[in-house]
Design a protein around this motif. Structure first.
Motif, PDB file in Angstrom:
ATOM      1  N   LEU A  28       0.828  -1.205   0.000  1.00 20.71           N
ATOM      2  CA  LEU A  28       0.000   0.000   0.000  1.00 20.71           C
ATOM      3  C   LEU A  28       0.868   1.262   0.000  1.00 20.71           C
ATOM      4  N   ASP A  29       0.551   2.180  -0.897  1.00 23.79           N
ATOM      5  CA  ASP A  29       1.255   3.459  -0.931  1.00 23.79           C
ATOM      6  C   ASP A  29       0.769   4.383   0.177  1.00 23.79           C
ATOM      7  N   LEU A  30      -0.471   4.238   0.556  1.00 21.00           N
ATOM      8  CA  LEU A  30      -1.061   5.052   1.618  1.00 21.00           C
ATOM      9  C   LEU A  30      -1.932   4.142   2.475  1.00 21.00           C
ATOM     10  N   ARG A  31      -1.672   4.163   3.757  1.00 19.28           N
ATOM     11  CA  ARG A  31      -2.436   3.354   4.699  1.00 19.28           C
ATOM     12  C   ARG A  31      -3.349   4.279   5.489  1.00 19.28           C
ATOM     13  N   LEU A  32      -4.627   4.004   5.401  1.00 20.23           N
ATOM     14  CA  LEU A  32      -5.639   4.862   6.001  1.00 20.23           C
ATOM     15  C   LEU A  32      -6.391   4.066   7.060  1.00 20.23           C
ATOM     16  N   PHE A  33      -6.650   4.674   8.200  1.00 21.16           N
ATOM     17  CA  PHE A  33      -7.447   4.065   9.247  1.00 21.16           C
ATOM     18  C   PHE A  33      -8.598   5.010   9.550  1.00 21.16           C
ATOM     19  N   VAL A  34      -9.818   4.503   9.475  1.00 22.56           N
ATOM     20  CA  VAL A  34     -10.997   5.303   9.810  1.00 22.56           C
ATOM     21  C   VAL A  34     -11.356   4.968  11.247  1.00 22.56           C
ATOM     22  N   ASP A  35     -11.214   5.954  12.118  1.00 27.47           N
ATOM     23  CA  ASP A  35     -11.412   5.747  13.547  1.00 27.47           C
ATOM     24  C   ASP A  35     -12.791   6.224  13.976  1.00 27.47           C
ATOM     25  N   CYS A  36     -13.347   5.515  14.944  1.00 31.00           N
ATOM     26  CA  CYS A  36     -14.685   5.831  15.419  1.00 31.00           C
ATOM     27  C   CYS A  36     -14.796   5.331  16.864  1.00 31.00           C
ATOM     28  N   PRO A  37     -15.419   6.086  17.757  1.00 32.03           N
ATOM     29  CA  PRO A  37     -15.546   5.649  19.150  1.00 32.03           C
ATOM     30  C   PRO A  37     -16.396   4.380  19.277  1.00 32.03           C
ATOM     31  N   PRO A  38     -16.119   3.577  20.296  1.00 30.10           N
ATOM     32  CA  PRO A  38     -16.862   2.322  20.482  1.00 30.10           C
ATOM     33  C   PRO A  38     -18.373   2.500  20.579  1.00 30.10           C
ATOM     34  N   ASP A  39     -18.835   3.558  21.242  1.00 31.32           N
ATOM     35  CA  ASP A  39     -20.281   3.722  21.380  1.00 31.32           C
ATOM     36  C   ASP A  39     -20.926   3.974  20.020  1.00 31.32           C
ATOM     37  N   GLU A  40     -20.238   4.688  19.159  1.00 29.35           N
ATOM     38  CA  GLU A  40     -20.779   4.916  17.820  1.00 29.35           C
ATOM     39  C   GLU A  40     -20.750   3.638  16.986  1.00 29.35           C
ATOM     40  N   ARG A  41     -19.703   2.842  17.146  1.00 24.47           N
ATOM     41  CA  ARG A  41     -19.625   1.566  16.413  1.00 24.47           C
ATOM     42  C   ARG A  41     -20.781   0.647  16.801  1.00 24.47           C
ATOM     43  N   ILE A  42     -21.087   0.565  18.114  1.00 24.80           N
ATOM     44  CA  ILE A  42     -22.169  -0.322  18.539  1.00 24.80           C
ATOM     45  C   ILE A  42     -23.512   0.191  18.051  1.00 24.80           C
ATOM     46  N   VAL A  43     -23.735   1.497  18.059  1.00 22.10           N
ATOM     47  CA  VAL A  43     -25.003   2.034  17.564  1.00 22.10           C
ATOM     48  C   VAL A  43     -25.150   1.739  16.077  1.00 22.10           C
ATOM     49  N   ARG A  44     -24.094   1.917  15.305  1.00 18.09           N
ATOM     50  CA  ARG A  44     -24.148   1.605  13.869  1.00 18.09           C
ATOM     51  C   ARG A  44     -24.428   0.128  13.646  1.00 18.09           C
ATOM     52  N   ARG A  45     -23.769  -0.723  14.446  1.00 18.09           N
ATOM     53  CA  ARG A  45     -23.986  -2.174  14.343  1.00 18.09           C
ATOM     54  C   ARG A  45     -25.427  -2.530  14.676  1.00 18.09           C
ATOM     55  N   LEU A  46     -25.959  -1.925  15.736  1.00 17.75           N
ATOM     56  CA  LEU A  46     -27.351  -2.184  16.119  1.00 17.75           C
ATOM     57  C   LEU A  46     -28.304  -1.813  14.984  1.00 17.75           C
ATOM     58  N   LYS A  47     -28.143  -0.602  14.449  1.00 15.60           N
ATOM     59  CA  LYS A  47     -29.026  -0.164  13.367  1.00 15.60           C
ATOM     60  C   LYS A  47     -28.945  -1.103  12.172  1.00 15.60           C
ATOM     61  N   ARG A  48     -27.724  -1.445  11.762  1.00 15.88           N
ATOM     62  CA  ARG A  48     -27.539  -2.306  10.596  1.00 15.88           C
ATOM     63  C   ARG A  48     -28.111  -3.705  10.833  1.00 15.88           C
ATOM     64  N   ASN A  49     -27.723  -4.316  11.941  1.00 17.05           N
ATOM     65  CA  ASN A  49     -28.120  -5.703  12.175  1.00 17.05           C
ATOM     66  C   ASN A  49     -29.597  -5.853  12.502  1.00 17.05           C
ATOM     67  N   MET A  50     -30.203  -4.816  13.065  1.00 14.09           N
ATOM     68  CA  MET A  50     -31.641  -4.891  13.321  1.00 14.09           C
ATOM     69  C   MET A  50     -32.411  -4.857  11.999  1.00 14.09           C
ATOM     70  N   THR A  51     -31.878  -4.179  10.984  1.00 14.48           N
ATOM     71  CA  THR A  51     -32.537  -4.213   9.668  1.00 14.48           C
ATOM     72  C   THR A  51     -32.417  -5.596   9.044  1.00 14.48           C
ATOM     73  N   TRP A  52     -31.466  -6.396   9.512  1.00 12.95           N
ATOM     74  CA  TRP A  52     -31.309  -7.776   9.029  1.00 12.95           C
ATOM     75  C   TRP A  52     -32.197  -8.745   9.809  1.00 12.95           C
ATOM     76  N   GLY A  53     -32.958  -8.215  10.786  1.00 13.04           N
ATOM     77  CA  GLY A  53     -33.875  -9.057  11.545  1.00 13.04           C
ATOM     78  C   GLY A  53     -33.337  -9.568  12.860  1.00 13.04           C
ATOM     79  N   LEU A  54     -32.151  -9.157  13.259  1.00 16.92           N
ATOM     80  CA  LEU A  54     -31.612  -9.583  14.546  1.00 16.92           C
ATOM     81  C   LEU A  54     -32.180  -8.702  15.657  1.00 16.92           C
ATOM     82  N   SER A  55     -32.323  -9.277  16.833  1.00 20.52           N
ATOM     83  CA  SER A  55     -32.853  -8.518  17.970  1.00 20.52           C
ATOM     84  C   SER A  55     -31.726  -7.745  18.654  1.00 20.52           C
TER      85      SER A  55
END
Length: 132
Positions: A53-80
């Motif tokens: 890789l010529d450029l290595r990029l890391f997209v950082d996000c706080p844990p609370d935001e990651r869990i909220v995004r995961r909840l929203k996404r996975n609940m649309t997939w039918g998970l509780s």
């Protein structure tokens, strides 16, 4: 971890990283592309991939935001809520801390994943244009 068995998509062995490295090498050696973008949680984990890789990029996000995004996404997939929370608390957060978070320090550029930054985007575009 709890006593439940979960599908683990957050471990380097669950990804075919050798295949990714081969595909990346083939694409780079083909001469067909000016820019190749490789994206994924474990992209910076593998040194062979990192070295290409010529450029290595890391997209950082706080844990609370990651869990909220995961909840929203996975609940649309039918998970509780409970199913998602169990997997996160028993597995995902540990894998993140073990395999994803340490790769942040291998990045050339850390981007704020919580807030869109036109300036950061302009800097990345300028770098990519300079390499073409």
């Amino acid at each position: 971890m709890g006593g439940k068995i979960y599908r683990d998509d957050n471990h380097p062995l669950t990804c075919d990283l050798p295949r990714l490295e081969q595909d990346l090498a083939a694409a780079a050696n083909s001469g067909q592309y000016q820019v190749i973008i490789v994206e994924g949680l474990l992209t910076l984990w593998d040194e062979k991939i990192q070295d290409r890789l010529d450029l290595r990029l890391f997209v950082d996000c706080p844990p609370d935001e990651r869990i909220v995004r995961r909840l929203k996404r996975n609940m649309t997939w039918g998970l509780s809520f409970d199913e998602i929370a169990d997997v996160y608390l028993d597995l995902v957060r540990y894998r993140h801390n073990e395999y994803v978070e340490p790769t942040k320090w291998k990045a050339d550029f850390i981007v704020n994943g919580s807030h869109f930054s036109p300036r950061a985007l302009d800097m990345l575009a300028l770098y990519i244009r300079s390499m073409i």
